[in-house]
Design a protein around this motif. Structure first.
Motif, PDB file in Angstrom:
ATOM      1  N   PHE A  90      10.014   5.364  -0.803  1.00  0.00           N
ATOM      2  CA  PHE A  90       9.731   4.001  -1.267  1.00  0.00           C
ATOM      3  C   PHE A  90       9.374   3.145  -0.064  1.00  0.00           C
ATOM      4  O   PHE A  90      10.234   2.819   0.752  1.00  0.00           O
ATOM      5  N   ASP A  91       8.101   2.785   0.065  1.00  0.00           N
ATOM      6  CA  ASP A  91       7.599   2.084   1.245  1.00  0.00           C
ATOM      7  C   ASP A  91       7.038   0.732   0.824  1.00  0.00           C
ATOM      8  O   ASP A  91       5.984   0.646   0.187  1.00  0.00           O
ATOM      9  N   LEU A  92       7.747  -0.345   1.187  1.00  0.00           N
ATOM     10  CA  LEU A  92       7.297  -1.687   0.816  1.00  0.00           C
ATOM     11  C   LEU A  92       5.996  -2.066   1.513  1.00  0.00           C
ATOM     12  O   LEU A  92       5.183  -2.817   0.976  1.00  0.00           O
ATOM     13  N   SER A 114       8.844  -8.000   8.768  1.00  0.00           N
ATOM     14  CA  SER A 114       9.482  -7.045   7.865  1.00  0.00           C
ATOM     15  C   SER A 114       8.733  -6.883   6.552  1.00  0.00           C
ATOM     16  O   SER A 114       9.149  -6.092   5.702  1.00  0.00           O
ATOM     17  N   LEU A 115       7.639  -7.621   6.383  1.00  0.00           N
ATOM     18  CA  LEU A 115       6.859  -7.558   5.146  1.00  0.00           C
ATOM     19  C   LEU A 115       5.411  -7.189   5.452  1.00  0.00           C
ATOM     20  O   LEU A 115       4.920  -7.434   6.554  1.00  0.00           O
ATOM     21  N   PRO A 116       4.699  -6.624   4.477  1.00  0.00           N
ATOM     22  CA  PRO A 116       3.282  -6.331   4.689  1.00  0.00           C
ATOM     23  C   PRO A 116       2.475  -7.623   4.718  1.00  0.00           C
ATOM     24  O   PRO A 116       2.948  -8.674   4.263  1.00  0.00           O
ATOM     25  N   PRO A 117       1.246  -7.603   5.255  1.00  0.00           N
ATOM     26  CA  PRO A 117       0.395  -8.799   5.248  1.00  0.00           C
ATOM     27  C   PRO A 117       0.154  -9.286   3.821  1.00  0.00           C
ATOM     28  O   PRO A 117      -0.153  -8.489   2.933  1.00  0.00           O
ATOM     29  N   MET A 118       0.312 -10.579   3.609  1.00  0.00           N
ATOM     30  CA  MET A 118       0.158 -11.146   2.272  1.00  0.00           C
ATOM     31  C   MET A 118      -0.659 -12.425   2.341  1.00  0.00           C
ATOM     32  O   MET A 118      -0.728 -13.084   3.369  1.00  0.00           O
ATOM     33  N   GLY A 119      -1.249 -12.778   1.208  1.00  0.00           N
ATOM     34  CA  GLY A 119      -2.047 -13.990   1.139  1.00  0.00           C
ATOM     35  C   GLY A 119      -1.316 -15.142   0.497  1.00  0.00           C
ATOM     36  O   GLY A 119      -1.944 -16.095   0.025  1.00  0.00           O
ATOM     37  N   TYR A 120       0.017 -15.083   0.469  1.00  0.00           N
ATOM     38  CA  TYR A 120       0.794 -16.159  -0.130  1.00  0.00           C
ATOM     39  C   TYR A 120       2.086 -16.356   0.670  1.00  0.00           C
ATOM     40  O   TYR A 120       2.429 -15.559   1.546  1.00  0.00           O
ATOM     41  N   ILE A 121       2.793 -17.441   0.348  1.00  0.00           N
ATOM     42  CA  ILE A 121       4.012 -17.808   1.069  1.00  0.00           C
ATOM     43  C   ILE A 121       5.225 -17.391   0.252  1.00  0.00           C
ATOM     44  O   ILE A 121       5.305 -17.673  -0.954  1.00  0.00           O
ATOM     45  N   THR A 122       6.177 -16.727   0.886  1.00  0.00           N
ATOM     46  CA  THR A 122       7.384 -16.288   0.199  1.00  0.00           C
ATOM     47  C   THR A 122       8.477 -17.353   0.281  1.00  0.00           C
ATOM     48  O   THR A 122       8.355 -18.335   1.033  1.00  0.00           O
ATOM     49  N   LEU A 123       9.551 -17.124  -0.462  1.00  0.00           N
ATOM     50  CA  LEU A 123      10.698 -18.039  -0.396  1.00  0.00           C
ATOM     51  C   LEU A 123      11.263 -18.097   1.019  1.00  0.00           C
ATOM     52  O   LEU A 123      11.632 -19.174   1.506  1.00  0.00           O
TER      53      LEU A 123
END
Length: 270
Positions: free
Chosen positions: A6-8, A198-207
């Motif tokens: 399981f790879d996030l 710790s997260l993959p590249p994303m086009g949105y803002i997380t909490l």
């Protein structure tokens, strides 16, 4: 039977399972299914006139949603379609009685919180045929407090140190200014390397991103007050410097009280 690898970062995982089809003999003979969100090898276990069963190990992928990280819930899906038969020739019907997940499945840091099976119709551009797709979804939730602590404890430490600097009177204005500047730089570094890393590249803002932004705003207000107090101290405007010192006990907590509720609201609603 099991979920693994399981790879996030890549959205990939493996699923080891048994898959059984029931139907008329002529339909089972024509069935030639494939995975629509990955690839899988299959081994025929048994076959009769009304049932065929496979042992399957599939490498699958999923689009994960991190908007609410570290309180996010992820869904792993197993999606199949027939390679040739359209919706008018073949339709899948989920069998709830025989659909389930082994209770012994373990994913470190995650817990299985249910599963669901459904079907959808899939139309592809340039193809007149519509296909029937079977989708089984497994819901995962983070377990324990490790992810939450990793995100919010460092931010809390930044804010605690900042609060302590509010006690430094104008005579220690330079030390207060230096400390607040270092705290802001440290918060940015932690955000970039600790949270975003710790997260993959994303086009949105997380909490978690919103929480870091709220920390920036609070530290910036404290830093601005430290700059003002330092300038008044250097210019020997003791009354003005003392006024800024008192204002900080109102403005900095106010910035904290406004920015963090807004960050939580944005994290759960945007």
């Amino acid at each position: 039977m099991s979920l693994g690898k399981f790879d996030l970062a890549t959205g990939s995982f493996t699923a080891d399972m048994y898959m059984t089809f029931e139907g008329a003999k002529e339909d089972l003979d024509r069935l030639d299914f494939e995975f629509m969100n990955g690839r899988g090898g299959r081994e025929l276990i048994r076959k009769s006139d009304t049932k065929v069963e496979y042992r399957i190990l599939a490498d699958l992928y999923e689009q994960f949603d991190f908007h609410r990280y570290p309180f996010d819930v992820q869904h792993l899906s197993i999606q199949i379609e027939d390679k040739k038969l359209g919706v008018h020739d073949l339709q899948f019907v989920p069998n709830p009685k025989d659909t389930g997940i082994d209770s012994k499945i373990v994913l470190t840091g995650w817990a299985v919180h249910g599963q669901a099976a459904t079907t959808v119709e899939q139309k592809y551009p340039g193809d007149d045929e519509t296909f029937h797709r079977y989708v089984m979804t497994v819901q995962l939730k983070r377990t324990g407090l490790s992810s939450v602590l990793k995100v919010f404890v460092p931010l809390a430490c930044f804010l605690i140190i900042m609060t302590i600097t509010l006690l430094l009177r104008p005579g220690s204005a330079e030390g207060r200014l230096t400390t607040n500047a270092l705290l802001l730089v440290g918060a940015v570094s932690y955000h970039v390397m600790g949270v975003m890393g710790s997260l993959p590249p994303m086009g949105y803002i997380t909490l978690a991103d919103w929480a870091c932004i709220a920390t920036y705003l609070t530290l910036s207000v404290s830093l601005l007050q430290a700059v003002r107090m330092f300038r008044f101290t250097v210019n020997e405007q003791k009354d003005a410097a003392m006024g800024v010192y008192r204002q900080s006990f109102v403005l900095v907590p106010l910035a904290l009280a406004i920015s963090y509720p807004l960050a939580v609201f944005a994290g759960f609603n945007l």
